[in-house]
Scaffold this motif. Structure first.
Motif, PDB file in Angstrom:
ATOM      1  N   HIS A  42       0.842  -1.204   0.000  1.00 21.68           N
ATOM      2  CA  HIS A  42       0.000   0.000   0.000  1.00 21.68           C
ATOM      3  C   HIS A  42       0.879   1.257   0.000  1.00 21.68           C
ATOM      4  CE1 HIS A  42      -3.382   2.648   0.814  1.00 21.68           C
ATOM      5  NE2 HIS A  42      -2.673   3.189   1.793  1.00 21.68           N
ATOM      6  N   GLU A  43       1.918   1.236   0.811  1.00 20.01           N
ATOM      7  CA  GLU A  43       2.799   2.405   0.887  1.00 20.01           C
ATOM      8  C   GLU A  43       3.513   2.635  -0.435  1.00 20.01           C
ATOM      9  OE1 GLU A  43       3.620   2.364   5.702  1.00 20.01           O
ATOM     10  OE2 GLU A  43       5.268   1.860   4.331  1.00 20.01           O
ATOM     11  N   ALA A  44       3.947   1.538  -1.051  1.00 15.74           N
ATOM     12  CA  ALA A  44       4.639   1.680  -2.335  1.00 15.74           C
ATOM     13  C   ALA A  44       3.703   2.242  -3.400  1.00 15.74           C
ATOM     14  CB  ALA A  44       5.183   0.317  -2.774  1.00 15.74           C
ATOM     15  N   TRP A  45       2.445   1.811  -3.376  1.00 16.61           N
ATOM     16  CA  TRP A  45       1.498   2.235  -4.412  1.00 16.61           C
ATOM     17  C   TRP A  45       0.946   3.625  -4.180  1.00 16.61           C
ATOM     18  CZ3 TRP A  45      -1.126  -0.318  -8.648  1.00 16.61           C
ATOM     19  CH2 TRP A  45      -0.427  -1.449  -9.080  1.00 16.61           C
ATOM     20  N   GLY A  57       2.901   5.968  -2.742  1.00 13.32           N
ATOM     21  CA  GLY A  57       4.025   6.898  -2.803  1.00 13.32           C
ATOM     22  C   GLY A  57       4.637   7.221  -1.457  1.00 13.32           C
ATOM     23  N   THR A  58       4.139   6.617  -0.388  1.00 15.89           N
ATOM     24  CA  THR A  58       4.672   6.959   0.925  1.00 15.89           C
ATOM     25  C   THR A  58       6.143   6.539   1.051  1.00 15.89           C
ATOM     26  OG1 THR A  58       2.555   6.051   1.572  1.00 15.89           O
ATOM     27  CG2 THR A  58       3.857   7.112   3.292  1.00 15.89           C
ATOM     28  N   VAL A  59       6.459   5.389   0.421  1.00 14.09           N
ATOM     29  CA  VAL A  59       7.829   4.889   0.541  1.00 14.09           C
ATOM     30  C   VAL A  59       8.822   5.839  -0.119  1.00 14.09           C
ATOM     31  CG1 VAL A  59       9.380   3.135  -0.441  1.00 14.09           C
ATOM     32  CG2 VAL A  59       7.404   2.443   0.907  1.00 14.09           C
ATOM     33  N   GLU A  60       8.470   6.302  -1.326  1.00 13.40           N
ATOM     34  CA  GLU A  60       9.335   7.260  -2.009  1.00 13.40           C
ATOM     35  C   GLU A  60       9.594   8.478  -1.131  1.00 13.40           C
ATOM     36  OE1 GLU A  60       7.058   5.372  -3.496  1.00 13.40           O
ATOM     37  OE2 GLU A  60       6.931   5.791  -5.631  1.00 13.40           O
ATOM     38  N   LEU A  61       8.548   8.967  -0.481  1.00 12.59           N
ATOM     39  CA  LEU A  61       8.694  10.150   0.359  1.00 12.59           C
ATOM     40  C   LEU A  61       9.650   9.868   1.513  1.00 12.59           C
ATOM     41  CD1 LEU A  61       5.022  11.485   0.564  1.00 12.59           C
ATOM     42  CD2 LEU A  61       6.958  12.504  -0.654  1.00 12.59           C
ATOM     43  N   ASN A  62       9.454   8.723   2.154  1.00 16.10           N
ATOM     44  CA  ASN A  62      10.310   8.371   3.295  1.00 16.10           C
ATOM     45  C   ASN A  62      11.751   8.145   2.869  1.00 16.10           C
ATOM     46  OD1 ASN A  62       8.109   8.559   4.896  1.00 16.10           O
ATOM     47  ND2 ASN A  62       7.773   6.346   5.094  1.00 16.10           N
TER      48      ASN A  62
END
Ligand SMILES: [Zn+2]
Length: 304
Positions: free
Chosen positions: A292-295, A297-302
């Motif tokens: 879910h985070e990858a889809w 965009g949360t991961v990119e931000l982190n």
């Protein structure tokens, strides 16, 4: 179309807006989903809508199932077309409007581009139905109407593959995922602020959540230890995967894709009945969250 819905000005009764325009729209959306004729004679429009309008209304709403008043209002809001050369009279006086419809007997339906969009796109359907619910129903339970017009099942969020050749979401599935998540969030019963006492099992929300998880899976089992392709596809071309709530809602799990996962039949069986189900559930919870985070965009931000 969402903006056109927002511009409608339904009359209000104690408890909220009158539901007539919403019932007519939902009926037409149900027809579009089934691929039924866009334009119906006035006689058939009348025959189909009278029972629905009689059964579904607010308690303060004047009973009576005549569809002429809501259809005239939708016409003026560019959400309905009538096959007639004389314009629909202004809405002062029910009697005059009633007479006009009796004389003209106008065939009609949703505007063609609206109908085509609602026929082919599951995302458009859940977005527009959500706008209708927000505008008209509020906390009033819409699920009985949705069921009556054929919009009560998961298929409301499904695309018709025969009609979606040029679907822009093919190029941008993450965008489609995020749009579906937006619908899920809008329909999430809040434990903090506004409650939705009437809506216990929200069909729109569940359909959008399930569809988003299928999108995210790309047709592969989301168990990281598996990753097998779905064993088959449905008649509508969707992969046969079980969309599962990793934690039961009854035990505090969240009805949200961050805690939902698409599983192949084998993994679903292990998750349900296997001896290793408890360990598997922990791994699946982490996998659902990561995906879910990858889809979104949360991961990119982190990572930045
Ligand atoms: Zn699997």
């Amino acid at each position: 179309m969402v903006r056109a819905i927002d511009k409608l000005r339904p009359a209000t009764v104690a408890g909220g807006p009158m539901l007539k325009q919403a019932v007519v729209l939902l009926w037409a959306i149900g027809r579009a989903q089934r691929g039924a004729d866009r334009v119906l004679t006035w006689e058939r429009t009348h025959a189909e809508l009278v029972p629905l309008l009689t059964a579904h209304h607010r308690s303060g709403e004047r009973p009576g199932g005549r569809p002429d008043y809501p259809i005239a209002a939708l016409c003026r809001g560019d959400l309905w077309t009538l096959d007639t050369s004389t314009p629909v009279p202004a809405a002062h006086g029910d009697a005059r409007l009633h007479r006009w419809f009796d004389e003209q007997q106008p065939a009609g339906g949703l505007p063609e581009p609206v109908y085509e969009l609602l026929r082919s796109s599951g995302l458009a359907r859940v977005q527009i139905v959500t706008a209708i619910i927000d505008k008209f129903f509020g906390d009033f339970d819409y699920s009985a109407v949705a069921k009556a017009v054929g919009l009560g099942s998961d298929s409301i969020a499904d695309d018709d593959p025969a009609l979606s050749d040029e679907d822009p979401r093919d190029d941008d599935p993450k965008r489609a995922y995020q749009d579906l998540i937006e619908v899920v969030m809008k329909r999430e019963p809040s434990t903090r602020g506004k409650r939705r006492p009437g809506v216990t099992n929200d069909p729109i929300r569940l359909a959008a959540a399930r569809r988003s998880v299928i999108f995210r899976s790309g047709g592969l089992c989301e168990n990281p230890a598996c990753g097998k392709p779905a064993p088959d596809h449905t008649d509508r071309g969707h992969p046969v995967l079980e969309v599962d709530h990793v934690s039961d809602i009854a035990t505090g799990g969240r009805d949200h894709p961050v805690q939902m996962i698409a599983l192949c039949p084998d993994c679903h069986a292990v998750k349900t009945r296997g001896r290793s189900r408890h360990q598997l559930r922990e791994r699946l919870l982490a996998a659902a969250r990561d995906r879910h985070e990858a889809w979104t965009g949360t991961v990119e931000l982190n990572a930045g």
